[in-house]
Design a protein around this motif. Structure first.
Motif, short mmCIF file in Angstrom:
data_model
loop_
_atom_site.label_atom_id
_atom_site.label_comp_id
_atom_site.label_asym_id
_atom_site.label_seq_id
_atom_site.Cartn_x
_atom_site.Cartn_y
_atom_site.Cartn_z
N VAL A 58 0.65 -1.20 -0.09
CA VAL A 58 -0.02 -0.01 0.10
C VAL A 58 0.94 1.30 0.00
O VAL A 58 0.45 2.26 -0.56
CB VAL A 58 -1.06 -0.12 1.15
N TYR A 61 1.86 1.92 -3.83
CA TYR A 61 0.75 2.54 -4.43
C TYR A 61 0.56 3.73 -4.05
O TYR A 61 0.54 4.63 -4.80
CB TYR A 61 -0.44 1.52 -4.16
N ASN A 62 0.54 4.04 -2.67
CA ASN A 62 0.35 5.73 -2.32
C ASN A 62 1.31 6.41 -2.91
O ASN A 62 1.03 7.69 -3.37
CB ASN A 62 0.23 5.65 -0.80
N ILE A 65 0.71 6.99 -6.57
CA ILE A 65 -0.33 7.90 -6.77
C ILE A 65 -0.10 9.37 -6.37
O ILE A 65 -0.55 10.31 -7.19
CB ILE A 65 -1.59 7.22 -6.10
N SER A 66 0.61 9.52 -5.52
CA SER A 66 0.84 10.67 -4.95
C SER A 66 1.77 11.43 -6.15
O SER A 66 1.77 12.55 -6.28
CB SER A 66 1.97 10.93 -3.60
N PHE A 81 -5.02 3.18 -8.87
CA PHE A 81 -5.95 3.07 -7.92
C PHE A 81 -6.62 1.89 -8.31
O PHE A 81 -6.87 0.90 -7.35
CB PHE A 81 -6.76 4.29 -7.67
N MET A 84 -4.44 -1.31 -7.69
CA MET A 84 -4.41 -1.47 -6.55
C MET A 84 -5.66 -2.34 -5.89
O MET A 84 -5.30 -3.28 -5.20
CB MET A 84 -4.27 0.05 -5.66
N PRO A 91 -7.01 -0.02 -0.14
CA PRO A 91 -6.58 1.46 -0.03
C PRO A 91 -6.48 2.00 1.29
O PRO A 91 -7.50 1.46 2.12
CB PRO A 91 -7.63 2.18 -0.75
N THR A 92 -5.93 3.03 1.63
CA THR A 92 -6.02 3.67 3.13
C THR A 92 -6.58 5.21 2.90
O THR A 92 -6.93 5.65 1.72
CB THR A 92 -4.59 3.80 3.67
N SER A 95 -4.72 6.87 0.48
CA SER A 95 -4.92 6.51 -1.02
C SER A 95 -6.18 7.51 -1.33
O SER A 95 -5.82 7.86 -2.66
CB SER A 95 -5.25 5.13 -1.10
N TYR A 96 -7.22 7.43 -0.49
CA TYR A 96 -8.30 8.25 -1.08
C TYR A 96 -8.08 9.45 -1.17
O TYR A 96 -8.39 10.27 -2.12
CB TYR A 96 -9.56 7.76 -0.02
N SER A 98 -5.35 11.22 -1.76
CA SER A 98 -4.63 11.38 -2.93
C SER A 98 -5.12 11.27 -4.25
O SER A 98 -5.12 12.09 -5.27
CB SER A 98 -3.20 10.66 -3.00
#
Length: 110
Positions: A58, A61-62, A65-66, A81, A84, A91-92, A95-96, A98
């Motif tokens: 995660v 991925y974060n 995505i960032s 996303f 992922m 997602p955390t 994640s949401y 970003s």
């Protein structure tokens, strides 16, 4: 490859003699790319993980995505996303947030 010089140095360190298999190594590199708005380099590192059979967590991925979010590439962020969730990396809040920010910056907030 069209990588920046610092990214070439990072890749050579990552894949020199140790050939890392720890996603945390990639997360650090990708986070650095995000801070420098080097979204292409973040993409290369992310793709390199898959080529080396290192599975992103995660945090990876974060960070990726960032990198897309900070560079205004909401479409890339959305695709990642979706990947992922497809790969069952959950997602955390980061994640949401970003993802929301990426869509907002791209004018895709509706």
């Amino acid at each position: 490859s069209n990588l920046s010089y610092p990214m070439l140095q990072l890749k050579s360190q990552l894949f020199g003699f140790s050939n890392p298999k720890d996603p945390r190594d990639f997360s650090v590199g990708i986070s650095g790319c995000a801070r420098a708005a080097l979204w292409q380099d973040a993409s290369v590192l992310f793709a390199t993980m898959h080529a080396g059979k290192v599975y992103p967590n995660v945090f990876v991925y974060n960070a990726t995505i960032s990198a897309y979010e900070k560079s205004g590439h909401w479409q890339h962020a959305l695709r990642l996303f979706q990947l992922m969730t497809f790969t069952q990396v959950f997602p955390t809040v980061v994640s949401y947030n970003s993802m929301i920010s990426a869509c907002e910056k791209g004018g895709e907030w509706e």
